[in-house]
Design a protein around this motif. Sequence first.
Motif, mmCIF file in Angstrom:
data_model
loop_
_atom_site.group_PDB
_atom_site.id
_atom_site.type_symbol
_atom_site.label_atom_id
_atom_site.label_comp_id
_atom_site.label_asym_id
_atom_site.label_seq_id
_atom_site.Cartn_x
_atom_site.Cartn_y
_atom_site.Cartn_z
ATOM 1 N N SER A 1 0.829 -1.210 0.000
ATOM 2 C CA SER A 1 0.000 0.000 0.000
ATOM 3 C C SER A 1 0.864 1.261 0.000
ATOM 4 C CB SER A 1 -0.971 -0.002 1.180
ATOM 5 O OG SER A 1 -0.276 -0.042 2.395
ATOM 6 N N GLU A 2 1.978 1.250 0.716
ATOM 7 C CA GLU A 2 2.886 2.404 0.690
ATOM 8 C C GLU A 2 3.473 2.580 -0.713
ATOM 9 O OE1 GLU A 2 7.063 3.977 2.667
ATOM 10 O OE2 GLU A 2 6.041 2.278 3.582
ATOM 11 N N PHE A 3 3.855 1.465 -1.347
ATOM 12 C CA PHE A 3 4.381 1.489 -2.712
ATOM 13 C C PHE A 3 3.352 2.081 -3.669
ATOM 14 C CE2 PHE A 3 5.432 -0.974 -6.692
ATOM 15 C CZ PHE A 3 6.591 -0.284 -6.990
ATOM 16 N N ARG A 4 2.123 1.609 -3.582
ATOM 17 C CA ARG A 4 1.032 2.100 -4.433
ATOM 18 C C ARG A 4 0.799 3.589 -4.205
ATOM 19 N NH1 ARG A 4 -2.802 -0.618 -2.328
ATOM 20 N NH2 ARG A 4 -2.151 -2.557 -3.293
ATOM 21 N N ASN A 5 0.779 4.024 -2.937
ATOM 22 C CA ASN A 5 0.565 5.444 -2.634
ATOM 23 C C ASN A 5 1.666 6.320 -3.208
ATOM 24 O OD1 ASN A 5 -1.838 4.978 -1.270
ATOM 25 N ND2 ASN A 5 -0.854 4.843 0.736
ATOM 26 N N LEU A 6 2.894 5.853 -3.132
ATOM 27 C CA LEU A 6 3.999 6.618 -3.713
ATOM 28 C C LEU A 6 3.843 6.729 -5.227
ATOM 29 C CD1 LEU A 6 6.989 5.243 -1.635
ATOM 30 C CD2 LEU A 6 6.195 7.615 -1.680
ATOM 31 N N LEU A 7 3.476 5.625 -5.871
ATOM 32 C CA LEU A 7 3.335 5.650 -7.332
ATOM 33 C C LEU A 7 2.219 6.580 -7.782
ATOM 34 C CD1 LEU A 7 3.895 1.921 -8.350
ATOM 35 C CD2 LEU A 7 5.481 3.832 -8.546
ATOM 36 N N VAL A 8 1.065 6.514 -7.120
ATOM 37 C CA VAL A 8 -0.060 7.347 -7.571
ATOM 38 C C VAL A 8 0.132 8.814 -7.205
ATOM 39 C CG1 VAL A 8 -1.706 5.437 -7.558
ATOM 40 C CG2 VAL A 8 -1.530 6.920 -5.557
ATOM 41 N N SER A 9 1.081 9.111 -6.315
ATOM 42 C CA SER A 9 1.298 10.509 -5.946
ATOM 43 C C SER A 9 2.394 11.176 -6.785
ATOM 44 C CB SER A 9 1.622 10.629 -4.452
ATOM 45 O OG SER A 9 2.826 9.972 -4.147
ATOM 46 N N THR A 10 2.913 10.467 -7.793
ATOM 47 C CA THR A 10 3.859 11.109 -8.706
ATOM 48 C C THR A 10 3.089 11.985 -9.687
ATOM 49 O OG1 THR A 10 3.824 9.233 -10.239
ATOM 50 C CG2 THR A 10 5.552 9.232 -8.562
ATOM 51 N N ALA A 11 3.704 13.060 -10.087
ATOM 52 C CA ALA A 11 3.058 14.000 -11.002
ATOM 53 C C ALA A 11 3.158 13.498 -12.444
ATOM 54 C CB ALA A 11 3.726 15.365 -10.891
ATOM 55 N N ASN A 12 2.216 13.949 -13.269
ATOM 56 C CA ASN A 12 2.352 13.729 -14.704
ATOM 57 C C ASN A 12 3.610 14.452 -15.173
ATOM 58 O OD1 ASN A 12 0.025 12.186 -15.116
ATOM 59 N ND2 ASN A 12 -1.239 14.013 -15.273
ATOM 60 N N GLN A 13 4.086 14.070 -16.314
ATOM 61 C CA GLN A 13 5.286 14.658 -16.898
ATOM 62 C C GLN A 13 6.453 14.564 -15.919
ATOM 63 O OE1 GLN A 13 4.105 18.567 -18.303
ATOM 64 N NE2 GLN A 13 3.292 17.670 -20.169
ATOM 65 N N SER A 14 6.719 13.330 -15.514
ATOM 66 C CA SER A 14 7.828 13.077 -14.599
ATOM 67 C C SER A 14 8.526 11.783 -15.014
ATOM 68 C CB SER A 14 7.333 12.988 -13.161
ATOM 69 O OG SER A 14 6.433 11.916 -13.005
ATOM 70 N N ILE A 15 9.712 11.619 -14.481
ATOM 71 C CA ILE A 15 10.510 10.427 -14.725
ATOM 72 C C ILE A 15 10.636 9.697 -13.393
ATOM 73 C CG2 ILE A 15 12.802 9.563 -15.359
ATOM 74 C CD1 ILE A 15 13.096 12.114 -17.113
ATOM 75 N N LEU A 16 10.228 8.439 -13.378
ATOM 76 C CA LEU A 16 10.354 7.614 -12.185
ATOM 77 C C LEU A 16 11.599 6.760 -12.337
ATOM 78 C CD1 LEU A 16 9.210 6.489 -9.507
ATOM 79 C CD2 LEU A 16 7.962 4.813 -10.891
ATOM 80 N N VAL A 17 12.513 6.883 -11.382
ATOM 81 C CA VAL A 17 13.774 6.143 -11.413
ATOM 82 C C VAL A 17 13.774 5.154 -10.260
ATOM 83 C CG1 VAL A 17 16.284 6.315 -11.236
ATOM 84 C CG2 VAL A 17 14.987 8.134 -12.371
ATOM 85 N N ILE A 18 13.965 3.891 -10.600
ATOM 86 C CA ILE A 18 14.127 2.856 -9.583
ATOM 87 C C ILE A 18 15.512 2.278 -9.810
ATOM 88 C CG2 ILE A 18 13.206 0.746 -8.567
ATOM 89 C CD1 ILE A 18 10.518 1.418 -9.935
ATOM 90 N N GLU A 19 16.455 2.710 -8.980
ATOM 91 C CA GLU A 19 17.845 2.283 -9.174
ATOM 92 C C GLU A 19 18.096 0.942 -8.503
ATOM 93 O OE1 GLU A 19 21.048 5.043 -9.286
ATOM 94 O OE2 GLU A 19 19.678 6.666 -8.760
ATOM 95 N N ASN A 20 18.997 0.177 -9.100
ATOM 96 C CA ASN A 20 19.431 -1.099 -8.543
ATOM 97 C C ASN A 20 18.262 -1.988 -8.139
ATOM 98 O OD1 ASN A 20 22.126 -0.206 -8.785
ATOM 99 N ND2 ASN A 20 21.945 0.863 -6.841
ATOM 100 N N ILE A 21 17.282 -2.074 -9.015
ATOM 101 C CA ILE A 21 16.073 -2.826 -8.705
ATOM 102 C C ILE A 21 16.373 -4.306 -8.464
ATOM 103 C CG2 ILE A 21 15.439 -3.315 -11.094
ATOM 104 C CD1 ILE A 21 12.509 -2.697 -10.196
ATOM 105 N N ASP A 22 17.454 -4.784 -9.044
ATOM 106 C CA ASP A 22 17.789 -6.201 -8.900
ATOM 107 C C ASP A 22 18.376 -6.541 -7.534
ATOM 108 O OD1 ASP A 22 20.023 -4.681 -9.494
ATOM 109 O OD2 ASP A 22 21.033 -6.294 -10.550
#
Length: 146
Positions: free
Chosen positions: A103-124
């Motif tokens: 739920s925290e992950f979902r809340n963070l994702l939906v609270s990103t603005a349009n016209q933005s770049i989401l970076v998830i570093e070292n996901i592995d």
Amino acid sequence: MKAENKVPKLYSNGETWRSVNLDHPSTFDTLAMDPTLKKELMDDSDRFVKRRDFYRTIGKAWKRGYLLYGPPSTGKSSLITAMANHLKFHIYDLELTRVQSNSEFRNLLVSTANQSILVIENIDCSKKFHNRKHEEYNNGGKQVSS
């Protein structure tokens, strides 16, 4: 005109997003990169931005993904910053090790603005994910699942 004056911001996650102005000099002009690949990337991102209404018309989410990989200090972050400066997009730097639940992950994702770049570093290697098919899996909303 409004987009030209937009100052990109760098957001980092805690329980919510915190931001600072992205004051980084990296641009496509200063980026050391194969010129052909650089042009292809710039053309692709410009074409994507121009086709926002097309995505809405056909009922698809307006998003674009790139997988950047390579050893440390090879320019991945500089490329992301150059893209943000070029497009005037904000950057959201998602640190998965700080995310405690789905739920925290979902809340963070939906609270990103349009016209933005989401970076998830070292996901592995960011977090030990729990497989839902594993017999010991018991999420209870407390962990991020795969």
